[in-house]
Motif scaffolding. Sequence first.
Motif, PDB file in Angstrom:
ATOM      1  N   UNK A 102       0.844  -1.191   0.000  1.00  0.00           N
ATOM      2  CA  UNK A 102       0.000   0.000   0.000  1.00  0.00           C
ATOM      3  C   UNK A 102       0.879   1.241   0.000  1.00  0.00           C
ATOM      4  N   UNK A 103       0.329   2.306  -0.496  1.00  0.00           N
ATOM      5  CA  UNK A 103       1.110   3.529  -0.558  1.00  0.00           C
ATOM      6  C   UNK A 103       0.337   4.665  -1.190  1.00  0.00           C
ATOM      7  N   UNK A 104       1.090   5.639  -1.626  1.00  0.00           N
ATOM      8  CA  UNK A 104       0.505   6.891  -2.104  1.00  0.00           C
ATOM      9  C   UNK A 104       0.988   7.187  -3.518  1.00  0.00           C
ATOM     10  N   UNK A 105       0.062   7.720  -4.315  1.00  0.00           N
ATOM     11  CA  UNK A 105       0.413   8.228  -5.642  1.00  0.00           C
ATOM     12  C   UNK A 105      -0.049   9.669  -5.690  1.00  0.00           C
ATOM     13  N   UNK A 106       0.872  10.559  -6.001  1.00  0.00           N
ATOM     14  CA  UNK A 106       0.540  11.969  -6.159  1.00  0.00           C
ATOM     15  C   UNK A 106       0.467  12.259  -7.649  1.00  0.00           C
ATOM     16  N   UNK A 107      -0.689  12.715  -8.111  1.00  0.00           N
ATOM     17  CA  UNK A 107      -0.852  13.038  -9.522  1.00  0.00           C
ATOM     18  C   UNK A 107      -0.875  14.544  -9.710  1.00  0.00           C
ATOM     19  N   UNK A 108      -0.412  14.975 -10.865  1.00  0.00           N
ATOM     20  CA  UNK A 108      -0.493  16.378 -11.249  1.00  0.00           C
ATOM     21  C   UNK A 108      -1.079  16.427 -12.652  1.00  0.00           C
ATOM     22  N   UNK A 109      -1.914  17.419 -12.887  1.00  0.00           N
ATOM     23  CA  UNK A 109      -2.511  17.595 -14.203  1.00  0.00           C
ATOM     24  C   UNK A 109      -3.054  19.008 -14.302  1.00  0.00           C
ATOM     25  N   UNK A 120      -1.370  15.078 -17.692  1.00  0.00           N
ATOM     26  CA  UNK A 120      -1.502  14.237 -16.505  1.00  0.00           C
ATOM     27  C   UNK A 120      -0.231  13.426 -16.313  1.00  0.00           C
ATOM     28  N   UNK A 121       0.237  13.372 -15.070  1.00  0.00           N
ATOM     29  CA  UNK A 121       1.413  12.563 -14.757  1.00  0.00           C
ATOM     30  C   UNK A 121       1.432  12.244 -13.261  1.00  0.00           C
ATOM     31  N   UNK A 122       2.254  11.274 -12.935  1.00  0.00           N
ATOM     32  CA  UNK A 122       2.481  10.909 -11.539  1.00  0.00           C
ATOM     33  C   UNK A 122       3.736  11.638 -11.097  1.00  0.00           C
ATOM     34  N   UNK A 158      -3.520  21.173 -11.062  1.00  0.00           N
ATOM     35  CA  UNK A 158      -4.072  20.423  -9.932  1.00  0.00           C
ATOM     36  C   UNK A 158      -3.050  19.417  -9.450  1.00  0.00           C
ATOM     37  N   UNK A 159      -2.970  19.246  -8.149  1.00  0.00           N
ATOM     38  CA  UNK A 159      -2.247  18.135  -7.527  1.00  0.00           C
ATOM     39  C   UNK A 159      -3.290  17.332  -6.768  1.00  0.00           C
ATOM     40  N   UNK A 160      -3.292  16.030  -6.991  1.00  0.00           N
ATOM     41  CA  UNK A 160      -4.302  15.192  -6.332  1.00  0.00           C
ATOM     42  C   UNK A 160      -3.665  13.880  -5.893  1.00  0.00           C
ATOM     43  N   UNK A 161      -3.711  13.582  -4.597  1.00  0.00           N
ATOM     44  CA  UNK A 161      -3.114  12.342  -4.091  1.00  0.00           C
ATOM     45  C   UNK A 161      -4.131  11.197  -4.033  1.00  0.00           C
ATOM     46  N   UNK A 162      -3.636   9.991  -4.169  1.00  0.00           N
ATOM     47  CA  UNK A 162      -4.431   8.787  -3.970  1.00  0.00           C
ATOM     48  C   UNK A 162      -3.692   7.914  -2.967  1.00  0.00           C
ATOM     49  N   UNK A 163      -4.350   7.563  -1.896  1.00  0.00           N
ATOM     50  CA  UNK A 163      -3.799   6.643  -0.910  1.00  0.00           C
ATOM     51  C   UNK A 163      -4.409   5.277  -1.198  1.00  0.00           C
ATOM     52  N   UNK A 164      -3.569   4.340  -1.615  1.00  0.00           N
ATOM     53  CA  UNK A 164      -4.058   3.050  -2.078  1.00  0.00           C
ATOM     54  C   UNK A 164      -3.654   1.928  -1.134  1.00  0.00           C
ATOM     55  N   UNK A 165      -4.604   1.035  -0.917  1.00  0.00           N
ATOM     56  CA  UNK A 165      -4.314  -0.186  -0.168  1.00  0.00           C
ATOM     57  C   UNK A 165      -5.236  -1.284  -0.672  1.00  0.00           C
ATOM     58  N   UNK A 166      -4.817  -2.503  -0.467  1.00  0.00           N
ATOM     59  CA  UNK A 166      -5.562  -3.651  -0.991  1.00  0.00           C
ATOM     60  C   UNK A 166      -6.904  -3.781  -0.297  1.00  0.00           C
ATOM     61  N   UNK A 167      -7.910  -4.125  -1.085  1.00  0.00           N
ATOM     62  CA  UNK A 167      -9.238  -4.405  -0.539  1.00  0.00           C
ATOM     63  C   UNK A 167      -9.304  -5.879  -0.201  1.00  0.00           C
ATOM     64  N   UNK A 168      -9.938  -6.184   0.868  1.00  0.00           N
ATOM     65  CA  UNK A 168     -10.035  -7.603   1.253  1.00  0.00           C
ATOM     66  C   UNK A 168     -11.450  -8.025   1.412  1.00  0.00           C
TER      67      UNK A 168
END
Length: 168
Positions: A102-109, A120-122, A158-168
């Motif tokens: 799990x972790x974070x992806x910061x996107x900019x667009x 759009x890019x990471x 825009x800067x937009x973060x996504x905090x991702x982790x596995x769904x169980x």
Amino acid sequence: MKRSLFAVVVLGAGLAFAQGSSGKQGSSAKSGSSAKATTPDPGAAPAQEKKTTAAPARPPPPDINRMPFTPDTIREVMQYHSRDIQDCYEEILATKGSNVEEGRILTTFTITPDGFVRNAKVAKSGTTLKNTRLHECVVNVISSITFPPTPDKREYPIEYPFNLKALK
């Protein structure tokens, strides 16, 4: 003249991703089809219709034609599409096994005056998930999003973060 920067932040703990079945592949069919209601048979028990437990249908996307261009509407549109970002992540998890954590992806667009996404890019800094295929998938999702048109016909970074982790 200063350019405004809408920084939209999502709290990772506030996002709940609910999916009905994690074992299904082919999640590219985004328009969930639901069974059409029929007139019940008078002899049939009404409980039979309620026993079918299908995955909840995805709600329709926000109606950007009726929305003003504000940080709240940007957040609403992004939250709707966060399910697609989670699908990217789950797909990588399925192919890579437990190597992707799990972790974070910061996107900019940039949002254009017409509401389309450009550049759009990471972002390398601020991103903890370093998987090229995941980054490409996320960029493809972000690039396909449409926002309400800007009221002043300017572009908005825009800067937009996504905090991702596995769904169980």
